[in-house]
Design an enzyme around this catalytic site. Structure first.
Site, PDB file in Angstrom:
ATOM      1  N   CYS A  91       0.722  19.678 -18.674  1.00 58.79           N
ATOM      2  CA  CYS A  91       0.710  21.124 -18.857  1.00 58.79           C
ATOM      3  C   CYS A  91       0.595  21.535 -20.320  1.00 58.79           C
ATOM      4  O   CYS A  91       0.229  22.665 -20.622  1.00 58.79           O
ATOM      5  CB  CYS A  91       1.980  21.746 -18.254  1.00 58.79           C
ATOM      6  SG  CYS A  91       3.498  21.218 -19.089  1.00 58.79           S
TER       7      CYS A  91
ATOM      8  N   CYS B 207       3.695  23.811 -10.235  1.00 54.18           N
ATOM      9  CA  CYS B 207       3.455  25.100  -9.607  1.00 54.18           C
ATOM     10  C   CYS B 207       2.714  24.906  -8.274  1.00 54.18           C
ATOM     11  O   CYS B 207       1.877  24.002  -8.149  1.00 54.18           O
ATOM     12  CB  CYS B 207       2.608  25.978 -10.518  1.00 54.18           C
ATOM     13  SG  CYS B 207       3.438  26.466 -12.040  1.00 54.18           S
TER      14      CYS B 207
END
Ligand code: SF4
Length: 235
Positions: free
Chosen positions: A231, A205
């Site tokens: 993540c 991201c």
């Protein structure tokens, strides 16, 4: 097989694979083997579109296979562009997954910029939850994890159990080096994420990804300052 396998069945497959594959096994052979075990419609390929190597290999080995991409709402426009190009060009069925809450709804519930205060919670809400929900439709999934991504991935196996979800998990590129990835990308004229040329050797991201210096740990640009390496989708 159309039904979800139980943990014992998955462990039997993992043991079979240990005797069948070795570090030189071709990724397509691993993909085909897994699809034979669970049925191709029950196998999903996960990607974040940092590159398209695994997606391309899967399209060749298993035309039309489902490819899962979690759109967190925070991706670089270059990554979304690559996703759209892959959907047009590669022979895969692209599924874009979305979190339950939009970014605006999350901001209202949790306060703005959760990623800057609690990236574990942000990843759990925006990546892991939608991905885990989608995996309920599958019996096996493939990831692009490689041993040379980072020291923390040095033990990644070609075929393993996803212990959180009791699914067959394959990492067809586990033994590929960055040089092999680069060579395959060039030989096959693959679609690439333009961010890589700008120094983003690992792409996630936008708020949590920074370019890294030549020769630096490729993943050092992810969640800089948080000591966070993953993540949570793989654990
Ligand atoms: S990578 Fe950053 S923005 Fe993306 S889900 Fe995780 S914490 Fe949130």
């Amino acid at each position: 097989m159309s039904q979800r396998p139980d943990r014992e069945q998955v462990l039997d497959w993992v043991a079979e694979a240990a005797g069948r594959f070795n570090p030189g096994s071709h990724p397509e052979d691993v993909l085909v083997w897994a699809a034979e075990k669970v049925g191709v419609r029950r196998l999903a390929v996960a990607t974040s579109f940092a590159d398209t190597v695994l997606t391309h290999l899967a399209a060749r080995a298993l035309p039309g296979v489902d490819v899962l991409f979690v759109d967190t709402g925070y991706h670089f426009v270059e990554t979304i562009g690559l996703r759209d190009a892959v959907a047009d060009v590669y022979d895969v069925t692209l599924r874009t997954l979305a979190p339950v809450a939009s970014v605006a709804e999350q901001d209202a519930a949790e306060g703005p910029e959760l990623y800057a205060r609690n990236p574990d919670k942000c990843c759990a809400l925006r990546k892991v939850a939608p991905f885990s929900a989608a995996l309920q439709e599958y019996s096996a999934w493939a990831s692009g994890l490689r041993r040379d991504d980072h020291n923390s991935r040095a033990d990644v196996e070609l075929v393993t159990l996803d212990p959180r979800r009791d699914l067959l998990k394959i990492n067809p590129l586990a033994h590929w080096t960055q040089e092999q990835v680069d060579a395959y990308t060039e030989e096959q004229s693959l679609l690439v994420n333009p961010l890589v040329e700008l120094g983003y050797r690992s792409v996630g991201c936008a708020p949590c990804t920074a370019p890294v210096a030549e020769g630096a740990d490729p993943r050092s640009g992810r969640w800089a300052g948080f000591g966070k390496l993953e993540c949570g989708m793989h654990s």
